[in-house]
Motif scaffolding. Sequence first.
Motif, PDB file in Angstrom:
ATOM      1  N   ASN A 106       0.901  -1.443   0.090  1.00 60.34           N
ATOM      2  CA  ASN A 106      -0.025   0.099  -0.058  1.00 60.34           C
ATOM      3  C   ASN A 106       0.872   1.171  -0.090  1.00 60.34           C
ATOM      4  O   ASN A 106       0.370   2.351  -0.031  1.00 60.34           O
ATOM      5  CB  ASN A 106      -0.923   0.022   1.144  1.00 60.34           C
ATOM      6  CG  ASN A 106      -1.767  -1.233   1.433  1.00 60.34           C
ATOM      7  OD1 ASN A 106      -2.797  -1.199   0.453  1.00 60.34           O
ATOM      8  ND2 ASN A 106      -1.689  -2.320   2.217  1.00 60.34           N
ATOM      9  N   GLU A 109      -0.074   4.281   2.320  1.00 59.28           N
ATOM     10  CA  GLU A 109      -1.478   4.970   2.409  1.00 59.28           C
ATOM     11  C   GLU A 109      -2.117   4.645   3.941  1.00 59.28           C
ATOM     12  O   GLU A 109      -2.562   5.879   4.489  1.00 59.28           O
ATOM     13  CB  GLU A 109      -2.105   4.420   1.419  1.00 59.28           C
ATOM     14  CG  GLU A 109      -3.760   4.625   1.497  1.00 59.28           C
ATOM     15  CD  GLU A 109      -4.708   3.710   0.447  1.00 59.28           C
ATOM     16  OE1 GLU A 109      -5.515   3.213   0.720  1.00 59.28           O
ATOM     17  OE2 GLU A 109      -4.127   4.024  -0.942  1.00 59.28           O
ATOM     18  N   LYS A 113      -3.094   7.275   6.735  1.00 60.29           N
ATOM     19  CA  LYS A 113      -4.540   7.252   7.325  1.00 60.29           C
ATOM     20  C   LYS A 113      -4.674   7.070   8.724  1.00 60.29           C
ATOM     21  O   LYS A 113      -5.603   7.737   9.507  1.00 60.29           O
ATOM     22  CB  LYS A 113      -5.359   6.385   6.561  1.00 60.29           C
ATOM     23  CG  LYS A 113      -5.611   6.643   4.974  1.00 60.29           C
ATOM     24  CD  LYS A 113      -6.681   5.577   4.257  1.00 60.29           C
ATOM     25  CE  LYS A 113      -6.878   6.037   3.091  1.00 60.29           C
ATOM     26  NZ  LYS A 113      -7.862   5.063   2.297  1.00 60.29           N
ATOM     27  N   ASN A 136       5.638   9.254  -4.878  1.00 59.75           N
ATOM     28  CA  ASN A 136       4.649   8.269  -3.908  1.00 59.75           C
ATOM     29  C   ASN A 136       4.288   8.984  -2.547  1.00 59.75           C
ATOM     30  O   ASN A 136       3.219   9.221  -2.091  1.00 59.75           O
ATOM     31  CB  ASN A 136       5.069   7.104  -3.846  1.00 59.75           C
ATOM     32  CG  ASN A 136       4.373   6.212  -2.851  1.00 59.75           C
ATOM     33  OD1 ASN A 136       3.281   5.751  -3.096  1.00 59.75           O
ATOM     34  ND2 ASN A 136       4.987   6.205  -1.541  1.00 59.75           N
ATOM     35  N   LYS A 139       1.966  11.734  -3.084  1.00 56.71           N
ATOM     36  CA  LYS A 139       0.473  11.442  -3.347  1.00 56.71           C
ATOM     37  C   LYS A 139       0.047  10.910  -2.089  1.00 56.71           C
ATOM     38  O   LYS A 139      -0.863  11.383  -1.795  1.00 56.71           O
ATOM     39  CB  LYS A 139       0.676  10.259  -4.307  1.00 56.71           C
ATOM     40  CG  LYS A 139      -0.846   9.479  -4.422  1.00 56.71           C
ATOM     41  CD  LYS A 139      -0.633   8.076  -5.457  1.00 56.71           C
ATOM     42  CE  LYS A 139      -1.937   7.601  -5.650  1.00 56.71           C
ATOM     43  NZ  LYS A 139      -2.568   7.167  -4.435  1.00 56.71           N
ATOM     44  N   GLN A 140       0.665  10.306  -1.040  1.00 56.26           N
ATOM     45  CA  GLN A 140       0.316  10.012   0.248  1.00 56.26           C
ATOM     46  C   GLN A 140      -0.120  11.120   1.058  1.00 56.26           C
ATOM     47  O   GLN A 140      -0.996  11.116   1.721  1.00 56.26           O
ATOM     48  CB  GLN A 140       1.112   8.887   0.886  1.00 56.26           C
ATOM     49  CG  GLN A 140       1.697   7.762   0.055  1.00 56.26           C
ATOM     50  CD  GLN A 140       0.561   6.873  -0.394  1.00 56.26           C
ATOM     51  OE1 GLN A 140      -0.720   6.951   0.068  1.00 56.26           O
ATOM     52  NE2 GLN A 140       0.761   5.967  -1.494  1.00 56.26           N
ATOM     53  N   ASP A 143      -3.343  12.355  -0.271  1.00 57.40           N
ATOM     54  CA  ASP A 143      -4.412  11.976  -0.261  1.00 57.40           C
ATOM     55  C   ASP A 143      -4.833  11.231   0.815  1.00 57.40           C
ATOM     56  O   ASP A 143      -6.013  11.151   1.377  1.00 57.40           O
ATOM     57  CB  ASP A 143      -4.336  10.589  -1.307  1.00 57.40           C
ATOM     58  CG  ASP A 143      -4.234  11.340  -2.954  1.00 57.40           C
ATOM     59  OD1 ASP A 143      -4.601  12.355  -3.101  1.00 57.40           O
ATOM     60  OD2 ASP A 143      -3.893  10.321  -3.732  1.00 57.40           O
ATOM     61  N   ALA A 144      -3.741  10.847   1.601  1.00 55.15           N
ATOM     62  CA  ALA A 144      -4.197  10.247   3.123  1.00 55.15           C
ATOM     63  C   ALA A 144      -3.827  11.003   4.265  1.00 55.15           C
ATOM     64  O   ALA A 144      -4.234  10.811   5.387  1.00 55.15           O
ATOM     65  CB  ALA A 144      -3.302   8.996   3.175  1.00 55.15           C
TER      66      ALA A 144
END
Length: 796
Positions: A106, A109, A113, A136, A139-140, A143-144
């Motif tokens: 994952n 992510e 979270k 990456n 991105k995390q 998004d997270a």
Amino acid sequence: MLAAFIAAAMVQTSCLPTLEGYDINLKGQQVRLTLLHTSDIHSRLLPYDFNPLKTDTDLGLIPEAGPFGGATRMAALIARERSRADRVLHLDSGDSFQGAPIFNLNLGEVEYKFLSLIGVDAAVIGNHEFDAGAANFTKQARDAARFPILIANYQWEDPYQSGSNATTFYTQPYMIKNIGGLRVGVIGLGNFGSLNSIIEQGNSLQAIPLEQNEVVRGYVQFLRSAVDLIVITSHAGLTEDQDLVQGYEAFYEWSLAKQFVERESSPWKVLERFGGDDDPKSVVRVMIPGVEGIDAILGGHLHIVLNPPQILTDPSGRHVILSHGGAFSKYVNRIDAVVQMPQEGESAYEGGEIATFDFKVFPIDSVWCNEGLHDLYRSQFWGPNEFMSDPRVVAGIAQCKEFEDRNTTQLLQPYLTDLDVKLNLTSLFAFAPRDIARRNNSTGGDSPLGNIAADSMRRRQGVEAEVAVTNSLGIRDNLYAGPLTQEAMFNVFPFENTVNVMFLSGSEMQEMFDFIADRSSERGCGAQAQISGARFTMDCAQSQLNRLRIPCDKNGDASECPTDNREGRAPWQCLEDTTSTTGGRCWAHTGTNITINGNPLKTNETYRVAVNDYIARGGSGFLVLKRNTTRIETGIPLRDSLVGYMQNFCTCDEVLSGRTDDKGNLIGAKGQPCGARDPENPSKWTVDTQEISFCNQATAFRDALRAERGPCTCQDVFNLDQAACANGGDFNAQIRDCAAVLPDGPNLGRCTCRQALSKDPICGNVTRAVRNFCENPTELPIAVGAEDGRIARRVK
């Protein structure tokens, strides 16, 4: 550039965003602030087994009370501590990514979270946050992460350039949080000692690491008048955290250092100059002063807990708390500080100051919620299994299980299902009668796990190399005594490294072994690489002599070089040295006594070498491999290589069969030698008494398990086989009878095979794979490893 960067940052952040809170007049008051601190979680979101060290037990972790760590426990513990405090600030010191299979699937992510779910107030970036690439990480973060991600000492590239990761949009150098009227400024300090290899294979960070003291000094001066306290959340490392307050020495070109040396406030001090006073290219050794105005540093990176925290003194005489938070979700730290606020009329620039504090470490084991049981464990001596069998402890485990955070359980559930489907983590491939250590603690040379890892690379089908080399730090955990699972292999090799094949000349081999010796010398002469197919000596003392740069005549025969204690050492050479008045410096090879499969290294020979892809690209400083252009990517993961190799180890049935080869070595059904290489005679293999004892124990347990007791066997009873037991028995009574008469059998870590098959609750969840092993303990390969002296060292 540094000064311009700080000025630009101050302009961009001059609005001083303050998170939450409300204004209260706290002038002259003593205010309580609780700092909760986590660090280096390394994807250990699920409880795991390991053998705690004495440092762990000293911090309160109960060795018998595994499994350890886990997100559901940490979340509940942090929620409990928040409820027990008034003003609370939870900071994380980075490296939440990498270290368990959940990351491999994952890519961070779920870690971000989780931190978002438990309400972390801020986290700094750790170096392992970039393990799957800088893009990456961005991105995390986008998004997270629902919390500020801090980093003050990285200057990100222009986010509007083509191909930019745009990381600057999702990170910030600092934050200000108003906690019940107490304004706390938090600055993030990242690591850069571990970033030098992450830029390989197109994985550029698109960042420039900046000198830490000047960056933090600039932000402290900027924030001090607007906040009451300044806290650093750091992933720089212990020494770097100390240097931040106490100052440190460094080398700079004069053109770069001049502006800092000549300034009025906190000037750098020139300690030594190399070259002309007016030459901008001359090098100076300077003392960079510590930063004034910091109240506390919550650090990470080295996986240690400072108990109690260190108290540092900054240049103004102010005390600074330095705390480190441990690793692998084993601990939560709590600092309860009393902050003395300035009196009415005093300068706001002074802010508050921590007058006193209390510190507590909360260990996370199976009885994490019950401090009384930790006191009970420390109060007396407990025999094997006694503590965990105590009714108070059994009840405590059940109680703590109920207290685990249900929201975190819900978050993790889909990821756990995915892990089971894709990775089959509970499958077994071997059994280890004893721990197989990744480090050599006796001589600092080759290690048991390092040897079999390197052997597996060299002998892998499709590789078949003459020599194998892998970096020691790429092996991240021991293999612990008991059943070896796929999950254990992810702990050993968490990175997605693969086996590469290269062709190196003899001179390149010499350079590589010199580099290994030099790098090891800088780290206490503990081997920084593990090898197979070769033997050599790391002359760490010679490496230290080389660094002295003893002058010699570059046109001479090196006769000026020291002559004492040269027996067994490489001969001196006089290398060119522009800093020497004679034009040369004394130097000798530090990798000595090199043999390749029993034969001396030949300079003009070409060797087929297996390495991992990380060092093949120059990682950990292996520039000799980076320069070589013969690299072939096999695509074989190091995990698969080691698992496949260990699956061919002998089983107990083969060890006890007595079959031997023409050299007298015990061999298995495929002709493979059993045991480990004899350190005194590399052509011989030995099966030690501990392995034979285990095999005899496993055989005795198997025979007792299968022996008829009335109408059926204990194996039938444990499997509740009504047909075999003639439908006529009280299975509970029969299970108790079998549990009373059977020997213990193989040790599984927390319990024995007898306990596992009889469903003793002390064992926790017993997988089908473990039950199958316990029913057939002599049929699984027996994994052993040993030091065999392939890496020797010389330290005098």
